[in-house]
Design an enzyme around this catalytic site. Sequence first.
Site, mmCIF file in Angstrom:
data_model
loop_
_atom_site.group_PDB
_atom_site.id
_atom_site.type_symbol
_atom_site.label_atom_id
_atom_site.label_comp_id
_atom_site.label_asym_id
_atom_site.label_seq_id
_atom_site.Cartn_x
_atom_site.Cartn_y
_atom_site.Cartn_z
ATOM 1 N N ASP A 169 1.002 -1.268 -0.140
ATOM 2 C CA ASP A 169 0.345 0.334 -0.168
ATOM 3 C C ASP A 169 0.911 1.350 0.132
ATOM 4 O O ASP A 169 0.534 1.879 -1.104
ATOM 5 C CB ASP A 169 -1.156 -0.157 1.328
ATOM 6 C CG ASP A 169 -2.118 -1.475 1.634
ATOM 7 O OD1 ASP A 169 -1.285 -2.530 0.846
ATOM 8 O OD2 ASP A 169 -3.008 -1.051 1.976
ATOM 9 N N GLU B 190 1.309 -9.428 11.097
ATOM 10 C CA GLU B 190 1.525 -9.205 10.197
ATOM 11 C C GLU B 190 2.387 -8.513 9.859
ATOM 12 O O GLU B 190 3.215 -9.252 8.629
ATOM 13 C CB GLU B 190 0.379 -7.898 10.315
ATOM 14 C CG GLU B 190 -0.328 -7.589 8.677
ATOM 15 C CD GLU B 190 -1.179 -5.931 8.738
ATOM 16 O OE1 GLU B 190 -1.437 -5.727 9.761
ATOM 17 O OE2 GLU B 190 -1.980 -5.892 7.638
HETATM 18 C C1 GLC Z 1 -2.681 -4.933 3.168
HETATM 19 C C2 GLC Z 1 -2.062 -5.474 2.774
HETATM 20 C C3 GLC Z 1 -2.104 -6.546 1.337
HETATM 21 C C4 GLC Z 1 -2.907 -7.691 2.198
HETATM 22 C C5 GLC Z 1 -4.241 -7.299 2.905
HETATM 23 C C6 GLC Z 1 -4.966 -8.083 4.044
HETATM 24 O O1 GLC Z 1 -3.673 -3.953 2.619
HETATM 25 O O2 GLC Z 1 -1.059 -4.223 2.002
HETATM 26 O O3 GLC Z 1 -1.003 -6.500 0.784
HETATM 27 O O4 GLC Z 1 -3.700 -7.856 0.980
HETATM 28 O O5 GLC Z 1 -3.686 -5.890 3.859
HETATM 29 O O6 GLC Z 1 -3.787 -8.623 4.092
#
Ligand code: GLC
Length: 421
Positions: free
Chosen positions: A160, A390
Amino acid sequence: MADLDQRAAEILNANDRGGFTVPSARLYPHQWNWDSAIAALGFAEFDLDRAWTEIETLFEGQWPNGMVPHIIFRHDGADYFPGPSVWGCEGSPPTSGHSQPPVAATVVRALYERDRSAGARRARALLPKLLAWHRWFHETRDPEGRGVIAATHPWESGRDNAPDWDAAMARVDPQGVTAYARHDIHEVDPAMRPTQDDYDRYVRIIEWGRAASWDHLRITREGPLAVADPGLTFILARADRDLSALAEALGETARAAEIAAWIDRAAEGAALLWQDHLRSYAALDLRSGLPADGVSSVGFLAFYAGLSDPRRDARLLATLDRILSSAPFGVPSFDPAHPKFDARRYWRGPTWPVMNYLIGRGLEEAGLVDTASRVRADTRRLIESAGFYEYFDPRDGSGAGASDFTWTAAVWLAWASPSNA
Ligand code: GLC
């Protein structure tokens, strides 16, 4: 099963909502594209049937034009922003309007190879869907056929707030964005998340796409952001090879010719993304023609893509070794020597197990065993000492973002656990 294997399986089961998993119970309460694909690899370690189902439910969200969206909205609760009404996409189930890194074909091949007789029917049913998705990427995210795949929204890359998009994001005008309320900053320390200014621009890009009725080709050509991403490019190149192998194994040889042309083009794309002064591959802003000015970890996915070039490979490996020598818990998502490095802010520095898995697999396959073992050992140590977070701080290994995270548990089971020695 060892304790942590057990715990990882519990996390997958706890995040299972009946045929699909959520990445994280509160932060991401719907189905995400590449999270599901990675989750399937985790399920495959203890329930192969359930692993297939994860991929099959992901394809319930596929659009008629082949795209598999980055989010499938699985309920209409107001617990996530931006929800279906912001995207304004037609279709059932409701989805977001762009895609995410296409790891699914690679996963389908792996599931099939685990048990060919059990998987043949399911792989055969998925093959045309995967092919349609890959074709969508090649045709709408690389309309000039240069071999590089564009992200048209930072979220499409799966990374992101990576510095790779900074210059392009600076040109997105956030004025006039519809008022909204974020949920993420109530779940996780805002210092670990994208900023408010980032969010205004994320929403503006969505509004542009919605106004363009999600005409994906037009969005790539004229939309507010189009940046050729080494992550999307290399992951698709790898997935194309796996799709080709799968088609051959299933006797669908007619399909292989189309895929072969895509694979050839990826080598040209890699040459375009190489930045000799950075000694790495870097994102390329398709509007300005300028490359990113720092090294993101996706550059190292060239090994995973199987795109070998001896001179570049040696330099790339030297860059990775330099970065690992400055980060006790690698692989940092962005170069710690760069002024934009931010150890705990999402994709601007932290170490992500999913990225380590993809990088590590590529290094293993390329025979770069020392660096591969370092990446795997770091991933193992991070999860052993901090838990199934995460992402992690590459300096001290502390956990960041949400805990009990689906793909972290899956990467543990499929690769990082000592049970997979
Ligand atoms: C965030 C991450 C993305 C992932 C999502 C759900 O947006 O950047 O890569 O798929 O979270 O975990």
